[in-house]
Scaffold this motif. Structure first.
Motif, PDB file in Angstrom:
ATOM      1  N   ARG A 216       0.826  -1.194   0.000  1.00 45.61           N
ATOM      2  CA  ARG A 216       0.000   0.000   0.000  1.00 45.61           C
ATOM      3  C   ARG A 216       0.872   1.259   0.000  1.00 45.61           C
ATOM      4  NH1 ARG A 216      -3.422  -2.895  -1.293  1.00 45.61           N
ATOM      5  NH2 ARG A 216      -5.435  -3.401  -0.319  1.00 45.61           N
ATOM      6  N   SER A 217       0.351   2.297  -0.630  1.00 40.69           N
ATOM      7  CA  SER A 217       0.992   3.616  -0.567  1.00 40.69           C
ATOM      8  C   SER A 217       0.498   4.318   0.696  1.00 40.69           C
ATOM      9  CB  SER A 217       0.672   4.434  -1.818  1.00 40.69           C
ATOM     10  OG  SER A 217       1.383   3.968  -2.934  1.00 40.69           O
ATOM     11  N   ASN A 261      -3.736  12.186  -8.177  1.00 37.40           N
ATOM     12  CA  ASN A 261      -3.378  11.268  -7.102  1.00 37.40           C
ATOM     13  C   ASN A 261      -2.691  12.049  -6.004  1.00 37.40           C
ATOM     14  OD1 ASN A 261      -4.240   8.986  -8.514  1.00 37.40           O
ATOM     15  ND2 ASN A 261      -2.214   8.555  -9.346  1.00 37.40           N
ATOM     16  N   ILE A 262      -2.946  11.664  -4.761  1.00 40.51           N
ATOM     17  CA  ILE A 262      -2.213  12.249  -3.642  1.00 40.51           C
ATOM     18  C   ILE A 262      -1.870  11.123  -2.677  1.00 40.51           C
ATOM     19  CG2 ILE A 262      -4.403  12.923  -2.555  1.00 40.51           C
ATOM     20  CD1 ILE A 262      -2.861  15.260  -1.249  1.00 40.51           C
ATOM     21  N   GLY A 263      -0.572  10.859  -2.547  1.00 36.08           N
ATOM     22  CA  GLY A 263      -0.140   9.740  -1.720  1.00 36.08           C
ATOM     23  C   GLY A 263       1.361   9.615  -1.733  1.00 36.08           C
ATOM     24  N   ASN A 264       1.827   8.578  -1.081  1.00 31.47           N
ATOM     25  CA  ASN A 264       3.258   8.315  -0.993  1.00 31.47           C
ATOM     26  C   ASN A 264       3.661   7.385  -2.131  1.00 31.47           C
ATOM     27  OD1 ASN A 264       5.902   7.442  -0.167  1.00 31.47           O
ATOM     28  ND2 ASN A 264       5.377   8.084   1.925  1.00 31.47           N
ATOM     29  N   GLU A 265       4.656   7.767  -2.876  1.00 35.43           N
ATOM     30  CA  GLU A 265       5.077   6.982  -4.036  1.00 35.43           C
ATOM     31  C   GLU A 265       5.883   5.739  -3.656  1.00 35.43           C
ATOM     32  OE1 GLU A 265       5.503   9.483  -7.997  1.00 35.43           O
ATOM     33  OE2 GLU A 265       6.909  10.193  -6.470  1.00 35.43           O
ATOM     34  N   ARG A 266       6.183   5.573  -2.373  1.00 31.43           N
ATOM     35  CA  ARG A 266       6.964   4.417  -1.935  1.00 31.43           C
ATOM     36  C   ARG A 266       6.050   3.442  -1.187  1.00 31.43           C
ATOM     37  NH1 ARG A 266       9.702   9.018  -1.173  1.00 31.43           N
ATOM     38  NH2 ARG A 266       9.014   9.215   0.994  1.00 31.43           N
ATOM     39  N   PRO A 267       5.450   2.479  -1.901  1.00 28.92           N
ATOM     40  CA  PRO A 267       4.554   1.528  -1.238  1.00 28.92           C
ATOM     41  C   PRO A 267       5.299   0.654  -0.240  1.00 28.92           C
ATOM     42  CG  PRO A 267       5.014   0.809  -3.469  1.00 28.92           C
ATOM     43  CD  PRO A 267       5.617   2.177  -3.336  1.00 28.92           C
ATOM     44  N   VAL A 268       4.582   0.219   0.778  1.00 28.63           N
ATOM     45  CA  VAL A 268       5.150  -0.588   1.860  1.00 28.63           C
ATOM     46  C   VAL A 268       4.355  -1.878   1.960  1.00 28.63           C
ATOM     47  CG1 VAL A 268       5.561  -0.696   4.353  1.00 28.63           C
ATOM     48  CG2 VAL A 268       5.930   1.461   3.109  1.00 28.63           C
ATOM     49  N   GLU A 269       5.064  -2.996   2.115  1.00 30.08           N
ATOM     50  CA  GLU A 269       4.388  -4.268   2.314  1.00 30.08           C
ATOM     51  C   GLU A 269       3.657  -4.261   3.651  1.00 30.08           C
ATOM     52  OE1 GLU A 269       7.280  -7.339   2.024  1.00 30.08           O
ATOM     53  OE2 GLU A 269       7.413  -7.230  -0.167  1.00 30.08           O
ATOM     54  N   THR A 300      -1.608  -1.162  -4.033  1.00 28.74           N
ATOM     55  CA  THR A 300      -1.776   0.188  -4.560  1.00 28.74           C
ATOM     56  C   THR A 300      -0.409   0.863  -4.578  1.00 28.74           C
ATOM     57  OG1 THR A 300      -2.205   1.270  -2.416  1.00 28.74           O
ATOM     58  CG2 THR A 300      -4.111   0.374  -3.606  1.00 28.74           C
ATOM     59  N   GLU A 301      -0.201   1.657  -5.579  1.00 29.99           N
ATOM     60  CA  GLU A 301       1.030   2.437  -5.693  1.00 29.99           C
ATOM     61  C   GLU A 301       0.693   3.728  -6.418  1.00 29.99           C
ATOM     62  OE1 GLU A 301       5.534   2.224  -7.646  1.00 29.99           O
ATOM     63  OE2 GLU A 301       4.317   0.406  -7.479  1.00 29.99           O
ATOM     64  N   ALA A 302       1.014   4.849  -5.811  1.00 35.78           N
ATOM     65  CA  ALA A 302       0.607   6.148  -6.328  1.00 35.78           C
ATOM     66  C   ALA A 302       1.681   6.761  -7.216  1.00 35.78           C
ATOM     67  CB  ALA A 302       0.305   7.098  -5.169  1.00 35.78           C
ATOM     68  N   ASP A 303       1.283   7.181  -8.392  1.00 34.75           N
ATOM     69  CA  ASP A 303       2.097   8.056  -9.225  1.00 34.75           C
ATOM     70  C   ASP A 303       1.621   9.477  -8.944  1.00 34.75           C
ATOM     71  OD1 ASP A 303       3.240   9.640 -11.177  1.00 34.75           O
ATOM     72  OD2 ASP A 303       2.648   8.373 -12.871  1.00 34.75           O
ATOM     73  N   VAL A 304       2.434  10.271  -8.256  1.00 36.59           N
ATOM     74  CA  VAL A 304       2.021  11.637  -7.906  1.00 36.59           C
ATOM     75  C   VAL A 304       2.816  12.684  -8.687  1.00 36.59           C
ATOM     76  CG1 VAL A 304       1.225  10.990  -5.604  1.00 36.59           C
ATOM     77  CG2 VAL A 304       3.583  11.742  -5.905  1.00 36.59           C
ATOM     78  N   GLU A 314       5.550  16.854  -2.453  1.00 35.51           N
ATOM     79  CA  GLU A 314       6.372  15.686  -2.146  1.00 35.51           C
ATOM     80  C   GLU A 314       6.110  15.264  -0.703  1.00 35.51           C
ATOM     81  OE1 GLU A 314      11.056  14.216  -1.949  1.00 35.51           O
ATOM     82  OE2 GLU A 314      10.567  16.308  -2.394  1.00 35.51           O
ATOM     83  N   PRO A 315       5.602  14.052  -0.479  1.00 33.98           N
ATOM     84  CA  PRO A 315       5.386  13.584   0.899  1.00 33.98           C
ATOM     85  C   PRO A 315       6.699  13.585   1.686  1.00 33.98           C
ATOM     86  CG  PRO A 315       4.276  12.155  -0.662  1.00 33.98           C
ATOM     87  CD  PRO A 315       5.148  13.061  -1.472  1.00 33.98           C
ATOM     88  N   LYS A 316       6.613  13.950   2.966  1.00 34.73           N
ATOM     89  CA  LYS A 316       7.812  14.104   3.790  1.00 34.73           C
ATOM     90  C   LYS A 316       7.973  13.023   4.857  1.00 34.73           C
ATOM     91  CE  LYS A 316       8.756  18.117   1.840  1.00 34.73           C
ATOM     92  NZ  LYS A 316       9.889  18.254   0.889  1.00 34.73           N
ATOM     93  N   ILE A 317       6.869  12.438   5.324  1.00 36.08           N
ATOM     94  CA  ILE A 317       6.908  11.566   6.501  1.00 36.08           C
ATOM     95  C   ILE A 317       6.968  10.108   6.068  1.00 36.08           C
ATOM     96  CG2 ILE A 317       5.772  10.932   8.652  1.00 36.08           C
ATOM     97  CD1 ILE A 317       6.699  13.855   8.496  1.00 36.08           C
ATOM     98  N   ASP A 318       8.074   9.421   6.450  1.00 39.21           N
ATOM     99  CA  ASP A 318       8.152   7.998   6.098  1.00 39.21           C
ATOM    100  C   ASP A 318       7.315   7.181   7.077  1.00 39.21           C
ATOM    101  OD1 ASP A 318       9.659   7.400   8.424  1.00 39.21           O
ATOM    102  OD2 ASP A 318      11.552   7.612   7.371  1.00 39.21           O
ATOM    103  N   VAL A 319       7.101   5.915   6.727  1.00 40.29           N
ATOM    104  CA  VAL A 319       6.147   5.108   7.471  1.00 40.29           C
ATOM    105  C   VAL A 319       6.603   4.843   8.906  1.00 40.29           C
ATOM    106  CG1 VAL A 319       7.050   2.877   6.704  1.00 40.29           C
ATOM    107  CG2 VAL A 319       4.624   3.082   7.274  1.00 40.29           C
TER     108      VAL A 319
END
Length: 348
Positions: A216-217, A261-269, A300-304, A314-319
């Motif tokens: 998920r993004s 799209n608005i989301g994090n481009e780095r999806p996480v398992e 899901t994976e966001a292209d922003v 650019e999203p700033k906060i990592d998971v």
């Protein structure tokens, strides 16, 4: 600026209203405090606005035509951020009528209010769920969204199409934002992070669907708010870029309308997400492996890139940081280890 924000008792609406007040805008908040999940959590969010000179609250239901007309006529907002909706993918199987009443009829009332009272920009929430049966990653606004897999997604797709019609017919600038898996403090109790946190602290098993093979993004709420506010200040104009013989699905050649799209481009398992949560809680989870739920998509994976180009987003906060912040809020809010006693919809 005077801005109507619908859903201010909700997760994202609360955060958006807070940000707008911080920058000096006047906020007209509207919410019906539905009992889809714990109403006391919604009331606690709203309590932060008590006594704020820039905030006025309206208790109203989106589907109440007269109440919505009165809200626009009385307060005359210059811009609107529409975030209120019946949320949740799986709940639609139990109560489909509320989705159409809130998300379709309610959205029509918002559009009519904007049209009749000269609103100069409507920003509204859509969802990554509209990508439905698409499997090509990352999800891009240029892809077709003609095959939603849930009623919730179908109502949001309808919102996008209704907004385009109003943008074309009446010149109402409309921007739709497809949110990707938002999480963070004051989140919704029916979402994974909230449910997982409660279960781990209570010593209960985590219900892990699709045997944990999700990606998920995951997007921290502050990053969502940043994008919402940036786009609120950028009403779209007619964009004449075309793709082949038809308009690009994310824009329009005939209307002041745009989808992002608005989301994090780095999806996480999902299992990585759970692992981070265990570290933050200092507890080990028991996992109950379950099959993919009807209507869920595996990834899901966001292209922003479009939003980055339009608003330097650019999203700033990592998971890891985002989950840690949520856990700190959760423990502080509930004041004890186990948290709320709620069912799968987050009701007490």
């Amino acid at each position: 600026m005077k801005i109507l924000v619908t859903g201010t008792a909700g997760f994202i609406g609360y955060h958006v209203a807070t940000r707008l007040l911080q920058r000096g805008d006047e906020v007209i908040g509207l919410d019906n405090l539905s009992d889809y999940y714990d109403v006391s959590l919604k009331q606690a969010r709203l309590a932060h606005f008590d006594g704020h000179p820039g905030y006025t609250h309206i208790h109203a239901d989106l589907s109440d035509r007269d109440a919505m007309e009165a809200a626009f006529a009385t307060h005359r907002p210059q811009r609107v951020v529409h975030l209120a909706a019946q949320a949740g993918v799986r709940y639609a199987a139990e109560n489909p009528h509320v989705y159409v009443s809130s998300n379709v009829t309610g959205f029509l009332h918002v559009l009519e209010g904007c049209r009749r009272h000269g609103v100069d920009h409507l920003v509204f929430a859509s969802t990554s769920s509209v990508y439905g049966a698409n499997t090509r990653m990352p999800f891009s606004e240029t892809q077709s969204t003609e095959h939603p897999l849930t009623l919730y997604a179908a109502t949001k797709k309808a919102n996008e199409q209704m907004a385009h019609a109003y943008a074309h017919l009446f010149g109402l600038p409309c921007t739709g934002l497809r949110f990707f898996t938002v999480y963070g403090p004051w989140g919704r109790p029916d979402m994974a992070l909230f449910l997982f946190t409660r279960a781990i602290l209570a010593g209960e098993p985590l219900r892990v669907f699709n045997h944990g093979r999700h990606k998920r993004s995951f997007t921290y709420v502050d990053d969502i708010v940043e994008g919402v506010v940036r786009m609120l200040d950028r009403p779209p104009t007619i964009n004449t870029r075309w793709s082949g013989d038809a308009p690009d699905p994310g824009t329009s050649g005939v209307a002041p309308y745009r989808i992002y799209n608005i989301g994090n481009e780095r999806p996480v398992e999902l299992l990585r997400y759970i692992d981070i949560l265990q570290q933050c809680l200092g507890r080990t989870a028991r996992l109950e492996w379950l099959p993919l739920q009807p209507g869920d998509v595996p990834d899901t994976e966001a292209d922003v890139s479009a939003l980055a180009e339009a608003a330097d987003y650019e999203p700033k906060i990592d998971v890891a940081e985002g989950v840690s912040r949520f856990v700190t809020w959760y423990r502080g809010y509930y004041g004890h280890q186990d948290g709320p006693d709620h069912d799968t919809h987050g009701r007490r």
